[in-house]
Scaffold this active site. Structure first.
Site, short mmCIF file in Angstrom:
data_model
loop_
_atom_site.label_atom_id
_atom_site.label_comp_id
_atom_site.label_asym_id
_atom_site.label_seq_id
_atom_site.Cartn_x
_atom_site.Cartn_y
_atom_site.Cartn_z
N HIS A 14 -3.85 -18.39 7.40
CA HIS A 14 -4.10 -17.00 7.55
C HIS A 14 -4.37 -15.71 8.57
CE1 HIS A 14 -6.62 -13.27 5.46
NE2 HIS A 14 -5.50 -13.26 5.53
CA CA Z 1 -0.26 -16.85 8.29
#
Ligand code: CA
Ligand code: ZL4
Ligand code: ZN
Length: 397
Positions: free
Chosen positions: A189
């Site tokens: 992320h």
């Molecule tokens: Ca990513």
């Protein structure tokens, strides 16, 4: 030059300083700046440099880094060495493995190694240079494979990232561009970039990543995490998270990518795009858990390029160096429009050619059908697309 010519009608620039290659995080640390040596080796042996403007990037200054990072953190990075770190912070020595992460995020993931600040300034300088070339229209697509270090926070190193070159580059773009779209295909992320632009409607952050709050780093980025909750906050709904399970394949990834990115561009109408091409989303990655092939990963670059917006392309993760090099060489060829011209057989004279022996001397080894089966169902994918559509329907530009 293997028939490689400059692209017609647009300019691609390549920003790099080979001095980054010489830095080492430590013996068994997964981050290997050497993957950049391998990438460069393929780009040069295919003759792709002849189709781009190549710039020897300079180191970012402390002031440039401080455009995002806190002054005391920049000072810390600039003076810390493996020799003085325990003297400055004796409490670091009490951590479980070497040192605890209490001080500016330093620890096993983000060690203090020789030349650390030089390394950070070089990869950050390349991204800032690249962004400036886009701003003054000397370049239409600017590439920095040494950048893309998306986890670094204002005053904290995290996940192998110390200085957030992406945030610095976007801040540069925002001086000339009203709206910047950030897209992140690293398997992790893009939390640092998301956090930096959480409360603005001038940057839309879209990250595709493996999500498992308990076990997979950094544990953030669920579908419902879409920006500040308060209706008056301009950043509300300008963050898009695409959480995925293990084993996603080329076909479902491409379908999902296009069905998320297309409405983002139609509705947000960015005037510039930053694409983080972390190669740890490939199959066979030492840290990743997806099943993408080089072509599947590259399809994201082709798709984004197709919108014809000023584009900053940066690297990111990628822990099986030979495949990182294959992916980024292929993606360089996409940027210059030479992907259909390139011989999939690696050139005979490629330096470090032996590194590519394992899968055979091809740009496109089979990286799918690995350990992981695809745990993303058709219904999961459709649910994400619907969620993103509904979310975007609430914003107006
Ligand atoms: Ca990513
Ligand atoms: C290592 O072998 O999940 C670091 C990190 C150092 C060398 C010797 C130390 C041995 C794997 C990883 C102990 C290591 C313990 N060495 C590491 C919660 C964790 C705490 C630290 O692609 N331990 C942390 C970060 C992730 C965690 C991923 C991705 C960056 C990017 C953009 C960052 N951190 C558990 C792990 C090793 C190491 C071996 C490691 N660290 C694997 N995954 C992590 O998104 C560039
Ligand atoms: Zn990653």
């Amino acid at each position: 030059n293997n028939g490689i010519t400059r692209p017609k009608g647009y300019t691609v620039s390549w920003h790099y300083n080979p001095e980054v290659e010489g830095h080492h995080f430590g013996q068994t640390h997964p981050m290997k700046p050497w993957r950049l040596t391998l990438t460069k080796s393929l780009v040069l042996s295919y003759g792709m440099h002849t189709a781009m403007d190549s710039y020897l990037s300079r180191a970012a200054t402390k002031d440039e880094i401080a455009e995002f990072h806190k002054d005391d953190y920049v000072d810390f990075l600039s003076i810390a060495t493996p020799q003085n770190i325990y003297e400055m912070y004796p409490e670091l020595a009490t951590g479980p493995q070497g040192y605890s992460s209490a001080i500016y995020g330093v620890g096993d993931d983000c060690p203090i190694f020789d030349g650390l600040f030089r390394y950070c300034s070089l990869y950050a300088g390349a991204s800032v240079d690249a962004a400036r070339k886009l701003c003054n229209k000397q370049s239409d697509i600017a590439i920095n494979w040494s950048g893309g270090l998306h986890h670094a926070k204002k005053a904290e190193a995290s996940g192998f990232c110390y200085v957030n070159d992406i945030v610095l580059a976007i801040l540069q773009l925002l001086r000339h561009h009203p709206r910047v779209l950030y897209i992140d295909i690293d398997v992790h992320h893009g939390d640092g970039v998301e956090q930096a632009f959480w409360s603005t409607d001038r940057v839309m952050c879209v990250s595709f990543h493996k999500y498992d709050r308990e076990v997979f780093f950094p544990g953030t980025g669920p579908l419902e995490s879409t920006g500040p909750l308060h209706p008056d906050n301009p950043g509300k709904n300008f963050t898009i998270n695409v959480p995925l399970n293990d084993g996603i394949d080329d076909e479902s990834y491409a379908y999902l990518f296009q069905n998320v990115v297309d409405p983002c561009i139609k509705i947000f109408q960015p005037t510039a795009v930053v694409l983080q091409c972390g190669a740890d989303s490939l199959g066979h990655d030492r840290l990743g858990c997806f099943n993408l092939n080089i072509r599947g990963h590259g399809q994201c670059v082709s798709y984004v390029k197709g919108f014809g917006l000023p584009l900053l392309v940066v690297g990111g993760g990628g822990y099986t160096p030979r495949n990182v090099a294959r992916a980024w060489a292929h993606e360089t060829s996409i940027c210059i429009g030479a992907d259909s011209t390139l011989n999939p057989e690696l050139p005979d004279h490629t330096p470090y050619r032996d590194a590519f022996r394992r899968e055979g001397f091809t740009l496109f080894p089979n990286l799918s059908g690995w350990r992981k089966e695809n745990m993303n169902t058709k219904a999961d994918i459709e649910r994400i697309i619907k969620h993103v559509r509904d979310q975007l329907s609430t914003i107006r530009t």
